[in-house]
Design a protein around this motif. Structure first.
Motif, PDB file in Angstrom:
ATOM      1  N   VAL A  31      47.702  43.674  35.415  1.00  0.00           N
ATOM      2  CA  VAL A  31      48.067  43.952  36.808  1.00  0.00           C
ATOM      3  C   VAL A  31      49.540  43.583  36.968  1.00  0.00           C
ATOM      4  O   VAL A  31      49.932  42.438  36.775  1.00  0.00           O
ATOM      5  N   LEU A  49      53.112  41.178  40.516  1.00  0.00           N
ATOM      6  CA  LEU A  49      52.493  40.431  41.608  1.00  0.00           C
ATOM      7  C   LEU A  49      53.544  39.462  42.161  1.00  0.00           C
ATOM      8  O   LEU A  49      54.018  38.581  41.444  1.00  0.00           O
ATOM      9  N   SER A  69      48.754  37.266  46.270  1.00  0.00           N
ATOM     10  CA  SER A  69      48.528  38.527  45.561  1.00  0.00           C
ATOM     11  C   SER A  69      48.032  38.274  44.141  1.00  0.00           C
ATOM     12  O   SER A  69      47.151  38.988  43.654  1.00  0.00           O
ATOM     13  N   ALA A  90      44.452  39.722  43.390  1.00  0.00           N
ATOM     14  CA  ALA A  90      44.423  40.836  42.436  1.00  0.00           C
ATOM     15  C   ALA A  90      43.548  40.506  41.228  1.00  0.00           C
ATOM     16  O   ALA A  90      42.754  41.335  40.769  1.00  0.00           O
ATOM     17  N   GLU A 103      40.066  42.286  40.130  1.00  0.00           N
ATOM     18  CA  GLU A 103      39.956  42.892  38.799  1.00  0.00           C
ATOM     19  C   GLU A 103      38.773  42.317  38.024  1.00  0.00           C
ATOM     20  O   GLU A 103      38.073  43.038  37.293  1.00  0.00           O
ATOM     21  N   TRP A 127      48.395  46.496  42.199  1.00  0.00           N
ATOM     22  CA  TRP A 127      47.649  45.858  43.282  1.00  0.00           C
ATOM     23  C   TRP A 127      48.109  46.426  44.615  1.00  0.00           C
ATOM     24  O   TRP A 127      49.304  46.455  44.925  1.00  0.00           O
ATOM     25  N   ARG A 170      43.347  45.948  49.318  1.00  0.00           N
ATOM     26  CA  ARG A 170      42.719  44.863  48.544  1.00  0.00           C
ATOM     27  C   ARG A 170      41.995  45.404  47.311  1.00  0.00           C
ATOM     28  O   ARG A 170      40.819  45.139  47.070  1.00  0.00           O
ATOM     29  N   ARG A 171      42.740  46.166  46.530  1.00  0.00           N
ATOM     30  CA  ARG A 171      42.175  46.736  45.308  1.00  0.00           C
ATOM     31  C   ARG A 171      43.291  46.991  44.304  1.00  0.00           C
ATOM     32  O   ARG A 171      44.481  47.027  44.666  1.00  0.00           O
ATOM     33  N   THR A 172      42.926  47.146  43.035  1.00  0.00           N
ATOM     34  CA  THR A 172      43.867  47.584  42.013  1.00  0.00           C
ATOM     35  C   THR A 172      43.606  49.049  41.713  1.00  0.00           C
ATOM     36  O   THR A 172      42.475  49.529  41.823  1.00  0.00           O
TER      37      THR A 172
END
Length: 530
Positions: A260, A263, A268, A272, A276, A297, A302-304
């Motif tokens: 990811v 960040l 975060s 993140a 995940e 992210w 609120r997702r990757t």
């Protein structure tokens, strides 16, 4: 068809073990010039004003390494317990993207300036609860001892800290959340290109998102104490990539990892990684594989989301940079850097506890910022000397008692004010030590002092904030309240001792807030118990 519902993180971590490693990128903002040229470092100048043939990658331009940048990375390595390599090289890492005009990044190869270090990470409170008790083992399978409150220490191995140059800043306009996807146009600012950047790579020793967050916080405290970077996550001078994979509890075989990218806040990073972990668990439990890829992210959703397949070292065609000779660091150079090392945050926290008898939380808060801790110690010295003079032969407050009050002011009051001097903080602390000021009044007094050269002893009287602590002056107030509040007096004498709080409040009201509440309580108790 909507996205599948993901299980809560706590449920996932009971069944799966998360294996997390971090790559933390930190710009050396304390330097005046870039890594391989004399262009000025600045985040605030107009775009593309601090550029030259070297950082623009023009043909024939030759790089010259920044000696102060090498000094800074050696300092970082020493602070992180790394072995300082006496011989290392710069390599060319090839990729085609507009943020690097020469189409390769100058970085270090297999041997970096700093190799194989370690930082011990202390985890407590709610963060400690994130790691299931049954998972009390470090990355090498050794048991983690927990304290009675559930806290533990996990050793985090550092694979390397290497030096590289930062890329240009890209700004995407018209897209969602500043991403290139959907943008109508993109802008490039090469002022950042060539900025000295150190990258710290951990071994995959972290097991929860909270451990990852705490590690990055600790690293930020360390680098700020060294004075090598402002470590501003907001401006991007410190950012983090998180690598995570899952494996079943009890298994030693590593799963497929995802990365990811970029960040730029502690929240975060935690959120993140938590998402995940839950996403990968959902895939594996559904019989689907995890793809090795780089993900982005999206805080608002609120997702990757997938960005691209994960590159390997072969994709970058790494080879030694022919324009830069190998580096040979002498023992004298390394030792000269070691002699410049300041007191690190953990050591300072422990010393503040021993020397001043502070609570762990207060000592840790003060040790976090070198400027704050220096001002605190100056204020303690001033307040202690002032208390000795004012005691005039009487017992007075103990040195540790004074220090505890100064710490309380610095930790709980001063963060709201930007320009209160150490001497003013010491003066306010002395008023608190002598019970001539309440904590609420101290906040009001500090607001009046902020950004001025006013003396707290003068200001407190002009504002009418000084508490009366003279028994003779307060005695008529206590008499009046006891005479008026006969019902509460009877309740107290029947065993309801809590009602004394009401009586103290009545005394404070009768004295227009000028009486010392502690002294009121003492005088009331003496009268009521007689």
């Amino acid at each position: 068809m909507g996205e599948p519902k993901l299980r809560p993180l706590a449920d996932v971590l009971r069944d799966w073990e998360a294996v997390i490693g971090l790559e933390v990128h930190t710009e050396l903002t304390s330097l005046r010039t870039k890594m391989f040229c004399n262009c000025r470092l600045s985040h605030d100048d107009a775009p593309n004003t601090n550029v030259c043939p070297v950082c623009l990658g023009l043909p024939g331009a030759l790089p010259v390494p920044n000696r102060e940048a090498i000094r800074a990375i050696v300092m970082a390595g020493l602070a992180c317990g790394c072995q300082i390599q006496r011989r290392s090289m710069f390599y060319r890492k090839h990729y085609f993207y507009p943020d690097m005009a020469k189409n390769f990044q100058t970085t270090q190869g297999p041997v970096a300036f700093c190799m194989h270090g370690r930082l011990d990470l202390e985890v407590s409170g709610e963060g400690a609860a994130e790691r299931p008790a049954r998972a009390d083992a470090d990355a090498r399978g050794e048991a983690l001892a927990r304290s009675a409150d559930g806290s533990y220490v996990v050793p985090v191995r550092i694979l390397r800290i290497h030096m590289e140059e930062d890329a240009a800043k890209m700004v995407h306009a018209g897209g969602e959340e500043g991403r290139i996807d959907g943008a109508t146009e993109s802008f490039l600012d090469y002022n950042r290109c060539g900025t000295p950047l150190i990258e710290l790579v951990t071994e995959p020793d972290l097991r929860t998102p909270e451990e990852a967050r705490l590690f990055m916080e600790k690293l930020r405290r360390t680098f700020r104490t060294l004075g090598i970077s402002d470590c501003s996550l907001e401006s991007g001078s410190m950012r983090c990539d998180g690598n995570v994979s899952l494996r079943r509890r009890g298994s030693r075989k590593l799963g497929t990892k995802t990365e990811v990218k970029n960040l730029n806040s502690f929240k975060s990073l935690h959120d993140a990684l938590a998402f995940e972990i839950r996403r990968q668990a959902s895939l594996l439990e559904g019989g689907d594989p995890v793809r090795q890829e780089t993900r982005h992210w999206e805080p608002s959703r609120r997702r990757t989301i997938a960005m691209r397949g994960k590159e390997t070292a072969d994709d970058y065609r790494l080879f030694p940079d022919p324009d830069l000779a190998p580096f040979d660091l002498s023992d004298e150079f390394v030792e000269s850097v070691r002699s410049l090392m300041p007191e690190l945050p953990d050591a300072k926290r422990d010393r503040l506890q021993r020397q001043y008898g502070l609570k762990l939380h207060d000592a840790a808060q003060l040790a976090d910022d070198p400027d704050v801790s220096a001002r605190f110690e100056e204020a303690v010295a001033l307040a202690t000397e002032g208390e000795k003079r004012s005691a005039s032969g009487s017992a007075g407050a103990s040195a540790r008692g004074v220090a505890a009050t100064v710490a309380n002011v610095f930790v709980n009051l001063l963060p709201a004010f930007g320009a209160v001097t150490s001497a003013q903080a010491a003066g306010v602390s002395l008023l608190l030590v002598r019970d001539e000021l309440t904590f609420a009044q101290a906040r009001e007094l500090l607001a009046a002092l902020d950004g001025t050269d006013r003396d707290p002893e003068v200001a407190v009287d002009r504002l009418g904030l000084r508490q009366v602590s003279d028994v003779e002056a307060l005695d008529p107030v206590v008499n009046e309240v006891l005479t008026r509040c006969t019902e509460q007096v009877a309740q107290y004498r029947d065993g309801n001792v809590k009602v004394i709080g009401y009586l103290v409040g009545q005394c404070m009201r009768a004295s227009s807030g000028s009486g010392n509440p502690k002294l009121f309580r003492k005088m009331l108790a003496e009268r009521l118990d007689s």
